[in-house]
Design a protein around this motif. Structure first.
Motif, mmCIF file in Angstrom:
data_model
loop_
_atom_site.group_PDB
_atom_site.id
_atom_site.type_symbol
_atom_site.label_atom_id
_atom_site.label_comp_id
_atom_site.label_asym_id
_atom_site.label_seq_id
_atom_site.Cartn_x
_atom_site.Cartn_y
_atom_site.Cartn_z
ATOM 1 N N LEU A 139 -56.461 25.607 34.118
ATOM 2 C CA LEU A 139 -55.497 25.841 33.044
ATOM 3 C C LEU A 139 -54.179 25.155 33.397
ATOM 4 C CD1 LEU A 139 -54.906 27.409 30.370
ATOM 5 C CD2 LEU A 139 -54.049 29.269 31.810
ATOM 6 N N ALA A 140 -53.721 24.258 32.541
ATOM 7 C CA ALA A 140 -52.449 23.580 32.799
ATOM 8 C C ALA A 140 -51.324 24.616 32.822
ATOM 9 C CB ALA A 140 -52.184 22.549 31.704
ATOM 10 N N PRO A 141 -50.486 24.610 33.849
ATOM 11 C CA PRO A 141 -49.415 25.612 33.961
ATOM 12 C C PRO A 141 -48.302 25.355 32.939
ATOM 13 C CG PRO A 141 -49.218 24.004 35.722
ATOM 14 C CD PRO A 141 -50.484 23.669 34.985
ATOM 15 N N TYR A 142 -48.552 25.775 31.696
ATOM 16 C CA TYR A 142 -47.592 25.518 30.626
ATOM 17 C C TYR A 142 -46.267 26.250 30.829
ATOM 18 C CZ TYR A 142 -49.024 30.087 28.736
ATOM 19 O OH TYR A 142 -49.299 31.425 28.583
ATOM 20 N N ASP A 195 -40.482 26.741 31.707
ATOM 21 C CA ASP A 195 -39.796 28.033 31.623
ATOM 22 C C ASP A 195 -39.357 28.534 32.993
ATOM 23 O OD1 ASP A 195 -39.823 28.531 28.828
ATOM 24 O OD2 ASP A 195 -41.956 28.965 28.935
ATOM 25 N N VAL A 196 -40.237 28.447 33.981
ATOM 26 C CA VAL A 196 -39.865 28.945 35.307
ATOM 27 C C VAL A 196 -38.772 28.073 35.919
ATOM 28 C CG1 VAL A 196 -41.662 27.686 36.573
ATOM 29 C CG2 VAL A 196 -40.702 29.760 37.533
ATOM 30 N N THR A 197 -38.790 26.779 35.626
ATOM 31 C CA THR A 197 -37.734 25.884 36.111
ATOM 32 C C THR A 197 -36.393 26.255 35.481
ATOM 33 O OG1 THR A 197 -39.319 24.075 36.413
ATOM 34 C CG2 THR A 197 -36.991 23.477 36.280
ATOM 35 N N GLU A 255 -43.829 18.938 42.488
ATOM 36 C CA GLU A 255 -44.893 18.388 43.320
ATOM 37 C C GLU A 255 -45.712 19.485 44.011
ATOM 38 O OE1 GLU A 255 -45.536 15.124 43.291
ATOM 39 O OE2 GLU A 255 -43.872 14.962 41.866
ATOM 40 N N GLU A 256 -45.208 20.705 43.967
ATOM 41 C CA GLU A 256 -45.896 21.825 44.606
ATOM 42 C C GLU A 256 -46.512 22.734 43.554
ATOM 43 O OE1 GLU A 256 -43.193 23.785 47.249
ATOM 44 O OE2 GLU A 256 -42.726 21.951 48.373
ATOM 45 N N ASN A 257 -47.305 23.701 43.977
ATOM 46 C CA ASN A 257 -47.968 24.618 43.046
ATOM 47 C C ASN A 257 -46.938 25.439 42.266
ATOM 48 O OD1 ASN A 257 -49.247 27.314 42.253
ATOM 49 N ND2 ASN A 257 -51.029 26.102 42.819
ATOM 50 N N ILE A 258 -46.904 25.235 40.958
ATOM 51 C CA ILE A 258 -45.893 25.879 40.112
ATOM 52 C C ILE A 258 -46.061 27.393 40.086
ATOM 53 C CG2 ILE A 258 -45.022 26.088 37.750
ATOM 54 C CD1 ILE A 258 -44.230 23.490 39.173
ATOM 55 N N GLN A 315 -44.828 29.119 43.189
ATOM 56 C CA GLN A 315 -43.359 29.147 43.201
ATOM 57 C C GLN A 315 -42.814 30.208 42.236
ATOM 58 O OE1 GLN A 315 -41.465 24.982 43.543
ATOM 59 N NE2 GLN A 315 -43.551 24.522 42.864
ATOM 60 N N LEU A 316 -43.478 30.339 41.089
ATOM 61 C CA LEU A 316 -43.082 31.366 40.118
ATOM 62 C C LEU A 316 -43.141 32.750 40.753
ATOM 63 C CD1 LEU A 316 -42.608 32.704 37.327
ATOM 64 C CD2 LEU A 316 -45.066 32.383 36.872
ATOM 65 N N PHE A 317 -44.249 33.059 41.406
ATOM 66 C CA PHE A 317 -44.419 34.395 41.978
ATOM 67 C C PHE A 317 -43.535 34.604 43.208
ATOM 68 C CE2 PHE A 317 -47.801 34.623 39.009
ATOM 69 C CZ PHE A 317 -47.995 35.977 38.771
ATOM 70 N N TYR A 318 -43.299 33.550 43.965
ATOM 71 C CA TYR A 318 -42.346 33.658 45.085
ATOM 72 C C TYR A 318 -40.979 34.069 44.550
ATOM 73 C CZ TYR A 318 -39.259 32.462 48.950
ATOM 74 O OH TYR A 318 -38.295 32.525 49.951
ATOM 75 N N ASN A 319 -40.525 33.386 43.506
ATOM 76 C CA ASN A 319 -39.216 33.706 42.938
ATOM 77 C C ASN A 319 -39.195 35.086 42.296
ATOM 78 O OD1 ASN A 319 -38.209 31.286 43.809
ATOM 79 N ND2 ASN A 319 -38.136 30.311 41.799
ATOM 80 N N GLY A 320 -40.289 35.452 41.632
ATOM 81 C CA GLY A 320 -40.351 36.772 41.008
ATOM 82 C C GLY A 320 -40.241 37.895 42.020
#
Length: 231
Positions: free
Chosen positions: A21-24, A28-30, A57-60, A63-68
């Motif tokens: 699934l493309a991380p659409y 938003d997370v950026t 360039e890294e797994n989006i 990174q989303l869950f790290y920030n969350g």
């Protein structure tokens, strides 16, 4: 309130379901991370591990869950001070709203992953209804947590109980608590105006309603496109 929506890192099984699934949610997370990083700068907490700038360039999703997870820790440290008086709460209302969006986005992605796990385990006839059910389940739990906070601040109140009983979940329909929230808020303002509740209680109630409603709205927002493409 944040303890009810603080995300957990995805399991390997959940991550696997998102591979094709493309991380659409990348844009938003950026966007959200950039906004929240400005708050870290204001608190002199930038670069302390609470938030990472998104690297395409890294797994989006990682990174989303790290920030969350990590921004939730920062938020927990600061929220009591932010709730110290109405002016401070209003000053940081954007940060609270942005935080709820980050957390809602994490939960939206988790719901998508869990949806694929469920339909892999067993055949589901109404797939769209299943996603809506999972969305409603999360938002209703947050809604109930908010109700608990409200009741703790005003004790027994028959009118509040009557209003909350209006909450109904209908199969195949996205649960909307906004009208109930507005009715509760109007009633609380009346109680405060008549000096039947303290300022600190009013602040706590305002905060809980604001947080829960923003989270619910953002969760629906970030799942709408996915739901519309499920048949």
């Amino acid at each position: 309130m944040i303890n009810f929506v603080k995300p957990e890192i995805l399991s390997q099984n959940e991550k696997q379901k998102l591979v094709h699934l493309a991380p659409y949610w990348e844009k938003d997370v950026t966007r959200i991370s950039k906004k929240l990083n400005k708050w870290l700068f204001k608190f002199s907490a930038e670069g302390k591990g609470y938030l990472k700038p998104i690297n395409p360039e890294e797994n989006i999703t990682d990174q989303l869950f790290y920030n969350g997870v990590n921004f939730s820790n920062f938020y927990n440290i600061k929220i009591n001070k932010i709730k110290s008086n109405p002016k401070v709460l209003r000053k940081f209302s954007k940060m609270i709203a942005q935080t709820t969006e980050l957390l809602a986005l994490c939960h939206a992605v988790k719901i998508i992953a869990d949806f694929y796990i469920k339909i892999e385990k067993s055949e589901v006839a109404k797939k769209r209804d299943l996603v809506i059910e999972m969305l409603n389940d999360k938002n209703y739990k947050v809604f109930q947590a908010c109700k608990t906070e409200i009741m703790a601040n005003i004790q027994d109140d028959e009118y509040i109980e009557i209003v909350y009983k209006k909450a109904i979940i209908i199969e195949g329909k996205i649960f909307d608590s906004s009208k109930i929230t507005m009715e509760i808020l109007s009633y609380l303002k009346l109680l405060f105006k008549k000096k039947k509740m303290s300022e600190s209680n009013m602040i706590n109630c305002n905060y809980s309603l604001f947080f829960s409603e923003n989270f619910a709205w953002n969760l629906k927002k970030h799942l709408t496109n996915f739901i519309s493409n499920i048949y």
